[in-house]
Design a protein around this motif. Structure first.
Motif, mmCIF file in Angstrom:
data_model
loop_
_atom_site.group_PDB
_atom_site.id
_atom_site.type_symbol
_atom_site.label_atom_id
_atom_site.label_comp_id
_atom_site.label_asym_id
_atom_site.label_seq_id
_atom_site.Cartn_x
_atom_site.Cartn_y
_atom_site.Cartn_z
ATOM 1 N N PRO A 219 0.817 -1.227 0.000
ATOM 2 C CA PRO A 219 0.000 0.000 0.000
ATOM 3 C C PRO A 219 0.848 1.273 0.000
ATOM 4 N N GLU A 220 1.936 1.301 0.771
ATOM 5 C CA GLU A 220 2.812 2.463 0.769
ATOM 6 C C GLU A 220 3.454 2.666 -0.603
ATOM 7 N N THR A 221 3.791 1.552 -1.255
ATOM 8 C CA THR A 221 4.391 1.656 -2.586
ATOM 9 C C THR A 221 3.392 2.210 -3.585
ATOM 10 N N ILE A 222 2.162 1.741 -3.526
ATOM 11 C CA ILE A 222 1.118 2.246 -4.421
ATOM 12 C C ILE A 222 0.953 3.749 -4.228
ATOM 13 N N LYS A 223 0.879 4.184 -2.990
ATOM 14 C CA LYS A 223 0.709 5.617 -2.715
ATOM 15 C C LYS A 223 1.875 6.422 -3.270
ATOM 16 N N LEU A 224 3.094 5.952 -3.072
ATOM 17 C CA LEU A 224 4.259 6.669 -3.566
ATOM 18 C C LEU A 224 4.240 6.761 -5.090
ATOM 19 N N ILE A 225 3.917 5.675 -5.750
ATOM 20 C CA ILE A 225 3.855 5.668 -7.209
ATOM 21 C C ILE A 225 2.839 6.689 -7.706
ATOM 22 N N LEU A 226 1.672 6.709 -7.078
ATOM 23 C CA LEU A 226 0.644 7.671 -7.471
ATOM 24 C C LEU A 226 1.077 9.098 -7.171
ATOM 25 N N ASP A 227 1.699 9.313 -6.026
ATOM 26 C CA ASP A 227 2.175 10.656 -5.672
ATOM 27 C C ASP A 227 3.215 11.159 -6.672
ATOM 28 N N LEU A 228 4.053 10.250 -7.169
ATOM 29 C CA LEU A 228 5.082 10.629 -8.128
ATOM 30 C C LEU A 228 4.509 10.890 -9.520
ATOM 31 N N GLY A 229 3.317 10.367 -9.788
ATOM 32 C CA GLY A 229 2.717 10.536 -11.105
ATOM 33 C C GLY A 229 3.159 9.508 -12.123
ATOM 34 N N VAL A 230 3.628 8.369 -11.640
ATOM 35 C CA VAL A 230 4.016 7.277 -12.541
ATOM 36 C C VAL A 230 2.748 6.566 -13.024
ATOM 37 N N PRO A 231 2.604 6.325 -14.334
ATOM 38 C CA PRO A 231 1.348 5.774 -14.848
ATOM 39 C C PRO A 231 1.228 4.258 -14.822
ATOM 40 N N VAL A 232 2.356 3.540 -14.700
ATOM 41 C CA VAL A 232 2.320 2.080 -14.868
ATOM 42 C C VAL A 232 3.109 1.392 -13.756
ATOM 43 N N LEU A 233 2.500 0.338 -13.206
ATOM 44 C CA LEU A 233 3.166 -0.524 -12.224
ATOM 45 C C LEU A 233 3.278 -1.923 -12.788
ATOM 46 N N GLU A 234 4.478 -2.467 -12.781
ATOM 47 C CA GLU A 234 4.717 -3.864 -13.148
ATOM 48 C C GLU A 234 5.164 -4.585 -11.886
#
Length: 399
Positions: free
Chosen positions: A170-185
């Motif tokens: 969950p913390e990783t998801i939040k960080l990715i969204l905060d950074l504005g990264v569009p894709v998670l693999e």
């Protein structure tokens, strides 16, 4: 990609340009070292490989320069430029070291790199640094992502799913969204290279993570998996139930890990309100994916060291199209539960994990708990037509 001719060409060609890397990651597939190994493809041999990739025809596969760290190769920009000149879409997976600087980013833009994948295993610095083997790597990784995005380079985050990282997803998801990264693999760990089997989650825990990542995709994040094809099955199950107004959590009953992590994710981000952006059409090791090692050996994927030939002696096109094992993989001729599963084409299990754990490249995936026919029976009991299950095409960051 929907409609991609997987029988005749891969969607992704991964080239391990070198074993050299300045990091010492706990789970490194390549068992990377600080200097190149003897036998690494020369510049000329690399260009011949690029010619092979172009030889699959247009549209060409996406060529991913990986490693080790591709930035450790002195000729990397010559190779990238040559691939771009051939009309090949190019992506890169660099390590976060001092080599990934603004000059490297400018070269990426100048020579036609379409997208970059950066490994960010946890939103918690200590967890990420513990995996990467060097303190401070988390901070440098976040800085590198911001730098690349700031220069207009498309970025995908690669996240390890393992015993060490699961609780911090969950913390990783939040960080990715905060950074504005569009894709998670999300990479579901395979015991290969330095990765130990103890780093794997249990099958039920991998299942719970798949449920969670589907929910995470409702925050506007494209979610895909590497060596976690059961995510596609879980996503299809959840989508089908949602389309019929049925709560997937009540019908499928995911476990405590899912429930705990979802509560944390909602506490950090609120309830998701968007449509799922989970990619459910499937490539797999040897079907749409092929890997070329530093010395030219060809494998179904980087996590499945089953030698299919060598590009110094054979054409990559001939190996991909003609090898008997790859034909069986693409026909979903699997053993055990994977062979009997109604999702064997869209999922098919991790061929790498099956091979590394059981020794059988066509065996069942030991990380999947699914019993074939279970969802079909559930869906039919709920009046759902299983011949019309929803499948989402892969959502790519490459134009």
């Amino acid at each position: 990609m929907r409609g991609w001719p997987h029988e005749s060409k891969p969607l992704l060609v991964f080239w391990e340009t070198t074993k050299a890397c300045m990091l010492a990651c706990k789970h490194c597939r390549a068992e990377a070292i600080t200097r190149p190994l003897p036998g690494e493809l020369t510049t000329e041999e690399g260009m011949k490989l690029i010619d092979d990739v172009a030889g699959f025809g247009k549209p060409s596969p996406i060529l991913v320069f990986t490693g080790g760290d591709p930035l450790m190769r002195r000729d990397i920009w010559d190779l990238v430029r040559y691939a771009s000149s051939k009309g090949i879409r190019v992506a890169m997976a660099p390590a976060v070291t001092s080599l990934l600087d603004e000059e490297a980013a400018e070269n990426m833009k100048r020579y036609g790199v379409r997208a970059v994948s950066i490994s960010l295993d946890s939103g918690v610095p200590e967890v990420h640094d513990g995996i990467r083997g060097i303190k401070g790597t988390w901070e440098k990784t976040v800085e590198a992502i911001k730098m690349l995005l700031g220069k207009g380079i498309r970025v995908q985050v690669n996240m390890l799913v393992s015993r060490d990282t699961a609780e911090t997803i969950p913390e990783t998801i939040k960080l990715i969204l905060d950074l504005g990264v569009p894709v998670l693999e999300a990479f579901y760990i395979v015991p290969v290279g330095r990765a130990a089997e103890e780093m794997m989650l249990s099958p039920s825990e991998f299942e719970d993570v798949s449920h969670l990542l589907y929910e995470a995709s409702k925050y506007g994040l494209v979610v895909r998996t590497t060596e976690g094809p059961m995510f596609r099955r879980v996503s299809i199950e959840r989508m089908a139930l949602e389309q019929h107004g049925i709560n997937p959590d009540e019908a499928l009953k995911p476990g405590e890990l899912y429930r705990r992590l979802r509560r944390k994710m909602v506490s950090l981000l609120g309830e998701p309100e968007g449509a799922a952006r989970a990619s459910t059409t499937g490539t797999r090791d040897g079907k749409g994916i092929i890997f070329v090692a530093y010395n030219g050996d060809v494998y179904p994927s980087g996590f499945m060291p089953y030698s299919l030939g060598n590009v110094k002696k054979e054409s990559l096109v001939d190996i991909y199209r003609g090898h008997p094992l790859l034909k069986k993989i693409r026909r979903a001729e699997f053993h055990g539960r994977c062979g009997a599963c109604e999702f064997r084409d869209v999922c098919g299990g991790s061929r790498a994990r099956a091979y590394m754990v059981t020794g059988d490249p066509l065996g069942e995936d030991p990380a999947c708990p699914y019993q074939p026919g279970s969802f079909t029976r559930l869906a039919e009991s709920l009046g759902i037509d299983t011949s019309k299950l929803p499948i989402l095409p892969p959502l790519s960051i490459l134009p």
